[in-house]
Design a protein around this motif. Structure first.
Motif, PDB file in Angstrom:
ATOM      1  N   THR A 223       0.848  -1.181   0.000  1.00  0.00           N
ATOM      2  CA  THR A 223       0.000   0.000   0.000  1.00  0.00           C
ATOM      3  C   THR A 223       0.888   1.235   0.000  1.00  0.00           C
ATOM      4  O   THR A 223       1.798   1.345   0.832  1.00  0.00           O
ATOM      5  N   VAL A 224       0.632   2.141  -0.934  1.00  0.00           N
ATOM      6  CA  VAL A 224       1.361   3.404  -0.986  1.00  0.00           C
ATOM      7  C   VAL A 224       0.417   4.504  -0.507  1.00  0.00           C
ATOM      8  O   VAL A 224      -0.649   4.720  -1.087  1.00  0.00           O
ATOM      9  N   SER A 225       0.804   5.179   0.555  1.00  0.00           N
ATOM     10  CA  SER A 225      -0.035   6.220   1.147  1.00  0.00           C
ATOM     11  C   SER A 225       0.719   7.543   1.132  1.00  0.00           C
ATOM     12  O   SER A 225       1.907   7.585   1.475  1.00  0.00           O
ATOM     13  N   ILE A 226       0.019   8.602   0.736  1.00  0.00           N
ATOM     14  CA  ILE A 226       0.610   9.939   0.713  1.00  0.00           C
ATOM     15  C   ILE A 226      -0.077  10.779   1.768  1.00  0.00           C
ATOM     16  O   ILE A 226      -1.319  10.941   1.751  1.00  0.00           O
ATOM     17  N   TYR A 227       0.716  11.278   2.710  1.00  0.00           N
ATOM     18  CA  TYR A 227       0.195  12.096   3.797  1.00  0.00           C
ATOM     19  C   TYR A 227       0.738  13.518   3.695  1.00  0.00           C
ATOM     20  O   TYR A 227       1.881  13.735   3.271  1.00  0.00           O
ATOM     21  N   SER A 228      -0.102  14.479   4.126  1.00  0.00           N
ATOM     22  CA  SER A 228       0.399  15.836   4.297  1.00  0.00           C
ATOM     23  C   SER A 228       1.303  15.869   5.520  1.00  0.00           C
ATOM     24  O   SER A 228       1.317  14.931   6.325  1.00  0.00           O
ATOM     25  N   ILE A 229       2.066  16.943   5.666  1.00  0.00           N
ATOM     26  CA  ILE A 229       2.998  17.035   6.782  1.00  0.00           C
ATOM     27  C   ILE A 229       2.251  17.053   8.117  1.00  0.00           C
ATOM     28  O   ILE A 229       2.803  16.721   9.166  1.00  0.00           O
ATOM     29  N   SER A 230       0.943  17.399   8.076  1.00  0.00           N
ATOM     30  CA  SER A 230       0.133  17.418   9.299  1.00  0.00           C
ATOM     31  C   SER A 230      -0.457  16.055   9.621  1.00  0.00           C
ATOM     32  O   SER A 230      -1.114  15.888  10.646  1.00  0.00           O
ATOM     33  N   GLY A 231      -0.283  15.075   8.702  1.00  0.00           N
ATOM     34  CA  GLY A 231      -0.755  13.726   8.962  1.00  0.00           C
ATOM     35  C   GLY A 231      -2.047  13.359   8.268  1.00  0.00           C
ATOM     36  O   GLY A 231      -2.579  12.260   8.483  1.00  0.00           O
ATOM     37  N   THR A 232      -2.577  14.233   7.420  1.00  0.00           N
ATOM     38  CA  THR A 232      -3.806  13.945   6.692  1.00  0.00           C
ATOM     39  C   THR A 232      -3.526  13.052   5.487  1.00  0.00           C
ATOM     40  O   THR A 232      -2.618  13.323   4.702  1.00  0.00           O
ATOM     41  N   LEU A 233      -4.309  11.972   5.338  1.00  0.00           N
ATOM     42  CA  LEU A 233      -4.154  11.079   4.192  1.00  0.00           C
ATOM     43  C   LEU A 233      -4.684  11.767   2.944  1.00  0.00           C
ATOM     44  O   LEU A 233      -5.848  12.168   2.885  1.00  0.00           O
ATOM     45  N   VAL A 234      -3.833  11.884   1.916  1.00  0.00           N
ATOM     46  CA  VAL A 234      -4.184  12.584   0.686  1.00  0.00           C
ATOM     47  C   VAL A 234      -4.529  11.605  -0.430  1.00  0.00           C
ATOM     48  O   VAL A 234      -5.523  11.762  -1.134  1.00  0.00           O
ATOM     49  N   LYS A 235      -3.704  10.599  -0.627  1.00  0.00           N
ATOM     50  CA  LYS A 235      -3.918   9.585  -1.657  1.00  0.00           C
ATOM     51  C   LYS A 235      -3.476   8.235  -1.132  1.00  0.00           C
ATOM     52  O   LYS A 235      -2.591   8.150  -0.264  1.00  0.00           O
ATOM     53  N   GLN A 236      -4.070   7.173  -1.678  1.00  0.00           N
ATOM     54  CA  GLN A 236      -3.660   5.821  -1.308  1.00  0.00           C
ATOM     55  C   GLN A 236      -3.911   4.883  -2.489  1.00  0.00           C
ATOM     56  O   GLN A 236      -5.010   4.871  -3.046  1.00  0.00           O
ATOM     57  N   VAL A 237      -2.895   4.130  -2.877  1.00  0.00           N
ATOM     58  CA  VAL A 237      -3.002   3.196  -3.992  1.00  0.00           C
ATOM     59  C   VAL A 237      -2.309   1.897  -3.620  1.00  0.00           C
ATOM     60  O   VAL A 237      -1.484   1.850  -2.698  1.00  0.00           O
ATOM     61  N   MET A 238      -2.646   0.835  -4.349  1.00  0.00           N
ATOM     62  CA  MET A 238      -1.983  -0.448  -4.196  1.00  0.00           C
ATOM     63  C   MET A 238      -0.998  -0.643  -5.345  1.00  0.00           C
ATOM     64  O   MET A 238      -1.284  -0.259  -6.488  1.00  0.00           O
ATOM     65  N   VAL A 239       0.147  -1.248  -5.067  1.00  0.00           N
ATOM     66  CA  VAL A 239       1.144  -1.529  -6.097  1.00  0.00           C
ATOM     67  C   VAL A 239       1.577  -2.979  -5.976  1.00  0.00           C
ATOM     68  O   VAL A 239       1.449  -3.602  -4.923  1.00  0.00           O
ATOM     69  N   GLY A 240       2.079  -3.522  -7.093  1.00  0.00           N
ATOM     70  CA  GLY A 240       2.623  -4.875  -7.128  1.00  0.00           C
ATOM     71  C   GLY A 240       4.114  -4.852  -7.369  1.00  0.00           C
ATOM     72  O   GLY A 240       4.729  -3.789  -7.466  1.00  0.00           O
ATOM     73  N   LEU A 248       2.630   9.212 -10.323  1.00  0.00           N
ATOM     74  CA  LEU A 248       1.541   9.703  -9.505  1.00  0.00           C
ATOM     75  C   LEU A 248       1.159  11.122  -9.924  1.00  0.00           C
ATOM     76  O   LEU A 248       2.017  12.011 -10.018  1.00  0.00           O
ATOM     77  N   ASP A 249      -0.128  11.332 -10.173  1.00  0.00           N
ATOM     78  CA  ASP A 249      -0.659  12.654 -10.510  1.00  0.00           C
ATOM     79  C   ASP A 249      -0.876  13.440  -9.217  1.00  0.00           C
ATOM     80  O   ASP A 249      -1.702  13.063  -8.377  1.00  0.00           O
ATOM     81  N   ILE A 250      -0.120  14.522  -9.032  1.00  0.00           N
ATOM     82  CA  ILE A 250      -0.258  15.347  -7.826  1.00  0.00           C
ATOM     83  C   ILE A 250      -0.743  16.750  -8.172  1.00  0.00           C
ATOM     84  O   ILE A 250      -0.628  17.664  -7.365  1.00  0.00           O
ATOM     85  N   SER A 251      -1.288  16.913  -9.386  1.00  0.00           N
ATOM     86  CA  SER A 251      -1.699  18.236  -9.837  1.00  0.00           C
ATOM     87  C   SER A 251      -2.828  18.820  -8.991  1.00  0.00           C
ATOM     88  O   SER A 251      -2.973  20.041  -8.895  1.00  0.00           O
ATOM     89  N   SER A 252      -3.646  17.956  -8.373  1.00  0.00           N
ATOM     90  CA  SER A 252      -4.812  18.433  -7.640  1.00  0.00           C
ATOM     91  C   SER A 252      -4.546  18.714  -6.166  1.00  0.00           C
ATOM     92  O   SER A 252      -5.417  19.256  -5.474  1.00  0.00           O
ATOM     93  N   ILE A 253      -3.375  18.345  -5.656  1.00  0.00           N
ATOM     94  CA  ILE A 253      -3.130  18.571  -4.230  1.00  0.00           C
ATOM     95  C   ILE A 253      -2.428  19.911  -4.036  1.00  0.00           C
ATOM     96  O   ILE A 253      -1.694  20.381  -4.898  1.00  0.00           O
ATOM     97  N   PRO A 254      -2.667  20.559  -2.912  1.00  0.00           N
ATOM     98  CA  PRO A 254      -2.080  21.877  -2.665  1.00  0.00           C
ATOM     99  C   PRO A 254      -0.557  21.804  -2.534  1.00  0.00           C
ATOM    100  O   PRO A 254       0.016  20.750  -2.239  1.00  0.00           O
ATOM    101  N   ALA A 255       0.080  22.936  -2.745  1.00  0.00           N
ATOM    102  CA  ALA A 255       1.521  23.020  -2.546  1.00  0.00           C
ATOM    103  C   ALA A 255       1.861  22.774  -1.080  1.00  0.00           C
ATOM    104  O   ALA A 255       1.093  23.129  -0.183  1.00  0.00           O
ATOM    105  N   GLY A 256       2.997  22.131  -0.869  1.00  0.00           N
ATOM    106  CA  GLY A 256       3.410  21.853   0.506  1.00  0.00           C
ATOM    107  C   GLY A 256       4.328  20.658   0.573  1.00  0.00           C
ATOM    108  O   GLY A 256       4.779  20.123  -0.444  1.00  0.00           O
TER     109      GLY A 256
END
Length: 277
Positions: A223-240, A248-256
């Motif tokens: 499981t690949v999980s992307i968290y903000s520096i404050s600990g909020t889960l932003v994206k989560q995907v499964m990989v093999g 990973l498309d990060i165009s929609s997440i805020p700068a930080g």
């Protein structure tokens, strides 16, 4: 007492000899002369021994058990040279092994570069061209006929006769590469920007997309999980384990600043920070 001392000295000498033997180069196998033996990489972490015949080639595991025997099309005959054997570079269909062959022939329609799947179907045929040999011999060793970016791989084919024309092809997957590691699992070499713990991401900082590379060390999924520096889960995907990287498309997440976690159910955990600009 003398008997005990003698036994202790004998034991220490045996331990010393065993320790020296462990550090000496070890001959694993003598190969039969007259055959072409090379190392081949299937995907990014599956090294194989490659053995060429006139009508097929064989891939062996490093313990010398047979991995796969592949019959190649008759047109190749003896005059072919395999450059890539992969399940994820040319068409990203991991169900079949694919390979690129440079074919030598006096017939310009037969001579050329060809890419085949293991079932014999042809993916690409470029007559009278071949994978260029830049970087071999007296050429600049910093140059190569293959490169890659976040969108896949680029191969350059050259034509020696009647001129010096070039063709550049784009493929969806990444070229096979093997990263040597030390006893701590740290990568000893590889593409700049890859982290030293079998996990990396680039570019960093990133704007719209970021490529995440990982090594599951033999585990099937994570499981690949992307968290903000404050600990909020932003994206989560499964990989093999087949591809070893994804875009990973990060165009929609805020700068930080964000943290990427890769975790398997068996307990493997990797993490790395990146900055979205």
């Amino acid at each position: 007492m003398n008997m005990k001392i003698s036994m202790l000295m004998l034991f220490l000498s045996v331990v010393t000899l065993s320790s020296k033997a462990q550090n000496e180069p070890e001959l694993i196998q003598d190969f039969t002369s007259g055959q072409n033996y090379f190392f081949a990489l299937i995907d990014h972490d599956l090294p194989k021994i490659y053995l060429q015949y006139s009508d097929h080639f064989e891939l062996y595991n490093l313990d010398f058990t047979l991995f796969k025997s592949i019959d190649h099309p008759e047109v190749l005959g003896n005059a072919y040279y395999i450059h890539y054997i992969t399940r994820s570079m040319f068409d990203c269909d991991t169900t079949q092994v694919e390979y690129l062959a440079n074919v030598d022939s006096t017939d310009p329609l037969v001579r050329g570069v060809r890419i085949y799947r293991e079932d014999g179907s042809e993916l690409l045929n470029v007559p009278n061209f071949r994978l260029t040999n830049i970087g071999i011999g007296n050429q600049d060793p910093t140059l190569s006929s293959v490169t890659a970016d976040g969108s896949g791989s680029y191969l350059m084919f050259g034509q020696s006769t009647p001129g010096f024309d070039r063709k550049l092809y784009h493929f969806c997957g990444q070229p096979p590469q093997l990263s040597a590691r030390n006893m701590q699992g740290e990568i000893l070499g590889g593409r700049p920007g890859v982290a030293t713990q079998g996990f990396g991401l680039y570019p960093n900082p990133a704007h719209d997309h970021i490529r995440i590379e990982y090594d599951l060390e033999g585990y099937q999924s994570a499981t690949v999980s992307i968290y903000s520096i404050s600990g909020t889960l932003v994206k989560q995907v499964m990989v093999g384990q087949a591809f070893k990287s994804f875009l990973l498309d990060i165009s929609s997440i805020p700068a930080g600043t964000y943290v990427v976690h890769v975790a398997t159910k068996e307990g493997l955990k990797l993490s790395e920070k990146f900055i979205k600009i």
